[in-house]
Design a protein around this motif. Structure first.
Motif, PDB file in Angstrom:
ATOM      1  N   VAL A  92       0.839  -1.213   0.000  1.00 51.73           N
ATOM      2  CA  VAL A  92       0.000   0.000   0.000  1.00 51.73           C
ATOM      3  C   VAL A  92       0.872   1.261   0.000  1.00 51.73           C
ATOM      4  O   VAL A  92       0.535   2.271  -0.607  1.00 51.73           O
ATOM      5  CB  VAL A  92      -0.935   0.033   1.236  1.00 51.73           C
ATOM      6  CG1 VAL A  92      -1.823   1.260   1.221  1.00 51.73           C
ATOM      7  CG2 VAL A  92      -1.779  -1.215   1.297  1.00 51.73           C
ATOM      8  N   GLY A  93       2.004   1.168   0.660  1.00 53.23           N
ATOM      9  CA  GLY A  93       2.924   2.301   0.705  1.00 53.23           C
ATOM     10  C   GLY A  93       3.441   2.673  -0.678  1.00 53.23           C
ATOM     11  O   GLY A  93       3.444   3.843  -1.065  1.00 53.23           O
ATOM     12  N   TYR A  94       3.867   1.676  -1.468  1.00 54.98           N
ATOM     13  CA  TYR A  94       4.350   1.950  -2.833  1.00 54.98           C
ATOM     14  C   TYR A  94       3.223   2.535  -3.679  1.00 54.98           C
ATOM     15  O   TYR A  94       3.416   3.448  -4.469  1.00 54.98           O
ATOM     16  CB  TYR A  94       4.835   0.666  -3.520  1.00 54.98           C
ATOM     17  CG  TYR A  94       6.120   0.118  -2.969  1.00 54.98           C
ATOM     18  CD1 TYR A  94       7.152   0.958  -2.556  1.00 54.98           C
ATOM     19  CD2 TYR A  94       6.316  -1.261  -2.879  1.00 54.98           C
ATOM     20  CE1 TYR A  94       8.331   0.452  -2.051  1.00 54.98           C
ATOM     21  CE2 TYR A  94       7.496  -1.783  -2.385  1.00 54.98           C
ATOM     22  CZ  TYR A  94       8.502  -0.926  -1.967  1.00 54.98           C
ATOM     23  OH  TYR A  94       9.654  -1.435  -1.477  1.00 54.98           O
ATOM     24  N   LEU A  95       2.044   1.960  -3.492  1.00 52.98           N
ATOM     25  CA  LEU A  95       0.892   2.335  -4.308  1.00 52.98           C
ATOM     26  C   LEU A  95       0.511   3.798  -4.086  1.00 52.98           C
ATOM     27  O   LEU A  95       0.092   4.487  -5.012  1.00 52.98           O
ATOM     28  CB  LEU A  95      -0.271   1.414  -3.905  1.00 52.98           C
ATOM     29  CG  LEU A  95      -1.485   1.297  -4.781  1.00 52.98           C
ATOM     30  CD1 LEU A  95      -1.089   0.755  -6.141  1.00 52.98           C
ATOM     31  CD2 LEU A  95      -2.494   0.341  -4.138  1.00 52.98           C
ATOM     32  N   THR A  96       0.664   4.259  -2.862  1.00 52.77           N
ATOM     33  CA  THR A  96       0.165   5.597  -2.519  1.00 52.77           C
ATOM     34  C   THR A  96       1.295   6.575  -2.205  1.00 52.77           C
ATOM     35  O   THR A  96       1.084   7.575  -1.513  1.00 52.77           O
ATOM     36  CB  THR A  96      -0.773   5.528  -1.295  1.00 52.77           C
ATOM     37  OG1 THR A  96      -0.028   5.018  -0.165  1.00 52.77           O
ATOM     38  CG2 THR A  96      -1.970   4.635  -1.540  1.00 52.77           C
ATOM     39  N   GLY A  97       2.484   6.282  -2.700  1.00 48.10           N
ATOM     40  CA  GLY A  97       3.608   7.175  -2.441  1.00 48.10           C
ATOM     41  C   GLY A  97       3.862   7.362  -0.952  1.00 48.10           C
ATOM     42  O   GLY A  97       4.214   8.458  -0.508  1.00 48.10           O
ATOM     43  N   GLY A  98       3.625   6.309  -0.185  1.00 43.26           N
ATOM     44  CA  GLY A  98       3.932   6.360   1.242  1.00 43.26           C
ATOM     45  C   GLY A  98       2.849   6.991   2.108  1.00 43.26           C
ATOM     46  O   GLY A  98       2.983   7.076   3.324  1.00 43.26           O
ATOM     47  N   LEU A 143      -3.344  12.765  -1.246  1.00 37.51           N
ATOM     48  CA  LEU A 143      -2.657  11.754  -2.049  1.00 37.51           C
ATOM     49  C   LEU A 143      -1.989  12.455  -3.230  1.00 37.51           C
ATOM     50  O   LEU A 143      -2.652  13.125  -4.008  1.00 37.51           O
ATOM     51  CB  LEU A 143      -3.670  10.724  -2.562  1.00 37.51           C
ATOM     52  CG  LEU A 143      -3.141   9.560  -3.381  1.00 37.51           C
ATOM     53  CD1 LEU A 143      -2.447   8.536  -2.494  1.00 37.51           C
ATOM     54  CD2 LEU A 143      -4.272   8.879  -4.142  1.00 37.51           C
ATOM     55  N   THR A 144      -0.683  12.294  -3.362  1.00 42.90           N
ATOM     56  CA  THR A 144      -0.032  12.964  -4.491  1.00 42.90           C
ATOM     57  C   THR A 144       0.272  11.972  -5.606  1.00 42.90           C
ATOM     58  O   THR A 144       0.466  12.339  -6.743  1.00 42.90           O
ATOM     59  CB  THR A 144       1.271  13.652  -4.060  1.00 42.90           C
ATOM     60  OG1 THR A 144       2.047  12.710  -3.315  1.00 42.90           O
ATOM     61  CG2 THR A 144       0.972  14.867  -3.187  1.00 42.90           C
ATOM     62  N   LYS A 145       0.335  10.702  -5.242  1.00 46.05           N
ATOM     63  CA  LYS A 145       0.676   9.712  -6.251  1.00 46.05           C
ATOM     64  C   LYS A 145      -0.166   8.454  -6.028  1.00 46.05           C
ATOM     65  O   LYS A 145      -0.232   7.950  -4.910  1.00 46.05           O
ATOM     66  CB  LYS A 145       2.154   9.365  -6.112  1.00 46.05           C
ATOM     67  CG  LYS A 145       2.678   8.473  -7.209  1.00 46.05           C
ATOM     68  CD  LYS A 145       4.178   8.208  -7.023  1.00 46.05           C
ATOM     69  CE  LYS A 145       4.397   6.744  -6.720  1.00 46.05           C
ATOM     70  NZ  LYS A 145       5.763   6.384  -6.423  1.00 46.05           N
ATOM     71  N   TYR A 146      -0.841   7.996  -7.075  1.00 47.82           N
ATOM     72  CA  TYR A 146      -1.492   6.700  -6.991  1.00 47.82           C
ATOM     73  C   TYR A 146      -0.944   5.889  -8.148  1.00 47.82           C
ATOM     74  O   TYR A 146      -1.283   6.123  -9.305  1.00 47.82           O
ATOM     75  CB  TYR A 146      -3.013   6.835  -7.072  1.00 47.82           C
ATOM     76  CG  TYR A 146      -3.721   5.491  -7.124  1.00 47.82           C
ATOM     77  CD1 TYR A 146      -3.547   4.565  -6.100  1.00 47.82           C
ATOM     78  CD2 TYR A 146      -4.543   5.144  -8.195  1.00 47.82           C
ATOM     79  CE1 TYR A 146      -4.172   3.326  -6.143  1.00 47.82           C
ATOM     80  CE2 TYR A 146      -5.175   3.909  -8.247  1.00 47.82           C
ATOM     81  CZ  TYR A 146      -4.985   3.008  -7.218  1.00 47.82           C
ATOM     82  OH  TYR A 146      -5.594   1.775  -7.273  1.00 47.82           O
ATOM     83  N   ASP A 147      -0.044   4.962  -7.852  1.00 46.28           N
ATOM     84  CA  ASP A 147       0.712   4.310  -8.897  1.00 46.28           C
ATOM     85  C   ASP A 147       0.118   2.970  -9.314  1.00 46.28           C
ATOM     86  O   ASP A 147       0.615   1.913  -8.970  1.00 46.28           O
ATOM     87  CB  ASP A 147       2.162   4.118  -8.430  1.00 46.28           C
ATOM     88  CG  ASP A 147       3.064   3.714  -9.580  1.00 46.28           C
ATOM     89  OD1 ASP A 147       2.551   3.587 -10.717  1.00 46.28           O
ATOM     90  OD2 ASP A 147       4.266   3.522  -9.347  1.00 46.28           O
ATOM     91  N   LYS A 148      -0.958   3.082 -10.094  1.00 53.45           N
ATOM     92  CA  LYS A 148      -1.656   1.888 -10.553  1.00 53.45           C
ATOM     93  C   LYS A 148      -0.785   1.056 -11.498  1.00 53.45           C
ATOM     94  O   LYS A 148      -1.032  -0.126 -11.696  1.00 53.45           O
ATOM     95  CB  LYS A 148      -2.947   2.325 -11.256  1.00 53.45           C
ATOM     96  CG  LYS A 148      -4.040   1.302 -11.213  1.00 53.45           C
ATOM     97  CD  LYS A 148      -5.402   1.912 -11.510  1.00 53.45           C
ATOM     98  CE  LYS A 148      -5.411   2.906 -12.638  1.00 53.45           C
ATOM     99  NZ  LYS A 148      -6.136   2.645 -13.813  1.00 53.45           N
TER     100      LYS A 148
END
Ligand code: HEM
Ligand SMILES: *[C@@H]1O[C@H](CO)[C@@H](O)[C@H](O)[C@H]1NC(C)=O
Ligand SMILES: *[C@@H]1O[C@H](CO)[C@@H](O)[C@H](O)[C@H]1NC(C)=O
Ligand SMILES: *[C@@H]1O[C@H](CO)[C@@H](O)[C@H](O)[C@H]1NC(C)=O
Length: 396
Positions: free
Chosen positions: A314-320, A377-382
């Motif tokens: 979840v951390g990687y997915l949401t930029g921590g 949330l600044t990054k959501y890395d789908k």
């Protein structure tokens, strides 16, 4: 407690957390008024006249959601199976006792990810909904693997929306009268285990899996139950009607599934308006389930072979912004869902989302999204999921 607040996605206002906590307390402290079962606790849902059951006509849309199919078959939703966000929020409240805060989230996600921003289809694409895929073609976006009775898309040659007797039969026959909550929760573990071991393309994606698929099981006891008592009872009849399974003989062991013929049982009681199913109550149920089976909510996919699950942090997915340890704390999961909703819709649709929310608020008095007090949330890395064939390729 005040619900009347302006909708605006920013970091201000009273925290949604305290709102959730207060609602949760209300919910738990509710005294069971008729716990002797002499009088129904809930409100009887009308299934005659205007709301009489009619099976879908040719061209009417029906799909993977038994609740929406039943609402359309009874005219709570437009019988065409295509409706506006307003139509959905109203129908879920009128027919099932879903509080508008939860209903709005489900419907907004539906209209912005499977519809055209105004309407969406509970089945496949339609002319009316333009580029919208409808719920059937929303695999891993809205529709998910390891749902309660529908089959996994890969396991049934792309058919993700019909109930499969293979899943329903053994569960149904496990009990002769009612189905306790724990039995339903435990069934999810069995279904996920089955998918891990048999479906090389199994995926568990944010929202589709941790909200919608988890919701499949939770809603079965929290919304389909006949609310004679505050906790509701799920009987064989309730399961058969809502899941469109018809008995072929009098002892009811020989069963036939009729796609799209989901019905409300007659003489069925929804949750009362004093105890509608709120987002907070749902969150408590999700957390309850997670405590019973820690580790069930893991995002990721099988890597193209059975039993090859690779988790995505979840951390990687949401930029921590979030992590697995804190996702179930406070209102983090609701924040996570709202933020994914914003992240997955096109940039241009974000202000439209706020407009629709504000419009709904006029009728349904919603809590302010700003009140969520969510971190930004600044990054959501789908793209982290692109490595998996179950997400990226043919079973998208
Ligand atoms: C706008 C609102 C809603 C939308 C867009 C929606 C959409 C969906 C979708 C896409 C599925 C397939 C999920 C999967 O394959 O895991 C599904 C399944 C399901 N939904 Fe809904 N849903 C909504 C509201 C509700 C409500 C209010 C209930 C309350 C009972 C409900 C009960 C269920 C159940 C029990 C399933 C599992 C079906 C099965 O596996 O046999 N849904 N829904
Ligand atoms: C949808 O639009 C196409 C192209 O205009 C038309 O041929 C078709 O009949 C329409 N379908 C429905 C159900 O109206
Ligand atoms: C019934 O459910 C219980 C509890 O989940 C399970 O242990 C048992 O194997 C099930 N029995 C049948 C016949 O499916
Ligand atoms: C729901 O509960 C009420 C009150 O006990 C009962 O009269 C009714 O038949 C039940 N309905 C269903 C569908 O089980």
């Amino acid at each position: 407690m005040t619900f009347k607040m302006r909708a605006c996605i920013a970091l201000s206002g009273i925290t949604f957390l305290s709102l959730v906590a207060a609602q949760a307390q209300d919910y738990q402290q509710k005294a069971p008024p008729y716990s002797d079962g002499t009088r129904p606790y809930g409100e009887r849902v009308q299934t005659d006249g205007k709301y009489k059951f009619k099976p879908p006509k040719k061209g009417d849309q029906r799909g993977p959601c038994p609740a929406l199919n039943a609402l359309a078959n009874h005219g709570y939703l437009p019988r065409s199976g295509v409706g506006t966000v307003y139509d959905f929020v109203w129908a879920m409240k009128a027919g099932l006792g879903v509080a508008p805060d939860l209903g709005s989230f489900l419907a907004l996600y539906g209209v912005f990810v499977t519809g055209n921003g105004i309407k969406f289809s509970i089945g496949g694409p339609t002319n009316e909904t333009g580029h919208g895929s409808g719920l059937i073609y929303s695999h891993n976006i809205y529709e998910s693997d390891a749902s309660i009775f529908r089959g996994d898309k890969y396991l049934y040659h792309g058919d993700n929306y019909h109930l499969q007797m293979f899943n329903f039969g053994p569960f149904y026959k496990n009990r002769t009268r009612d189905y306790p909550k724990d039995l339903i929760i435990d069934f999810r573990l069995a279904r996920i285990t089955h998918s891990l071991f048999y479906n090389p393309y199994f995926c568990c994606m944010p929202i589709a899996c941790d909200l919608v698929a988890a919701g499949n099981y939770i809603f079965t006891y929290s919304l389909f139950a006949n609310f004679t008592y505050p906790e509701g009872v799920v009987t064989r009849q309730v399961l058969r009607y809502f899941y469109s399974v018809y008995p072929l003989d009098s002892d009811g062991d020989d069963l036939e599934y009729k796609p799209g013929w989901e019905r409300f049982p007659s003489n069925w009681y929804k949750r009362p308006s004093s105890d509608e199913y709120t987002f907070a109550a749902f969150l408590l149920d999700v957390i309850d389930n997670a405590k019973r089976h820690p580790g069930v909510v893991k995002f990721g996919c099988n890597a193209g072979k059975v039993n090859s699950f690779v988790g995505i942090d979840v951390g990687y997915l949401t930029g921590g912004l979030f992590n697995a340890a804190t996702l179930l704390e406070g209102n983090n999961l609701i924040c996570f869902w709202y933020q994914i909703l914003q992240a997955v819709i096109p940039h241009g649709a974000r202000s439209q989302l706020l407009d629709v929310y504000a419009e709904l608020d006029k009728t349904f008095r919603l809590p302010a999204i700003s009140g969520l007090g969510c971190p930004q949330l600044t990054k959501y890395d789908k793209s982290l999921f692109d490595q998996f064939p179950g997400y990226a390729e043919q079973y998208k």
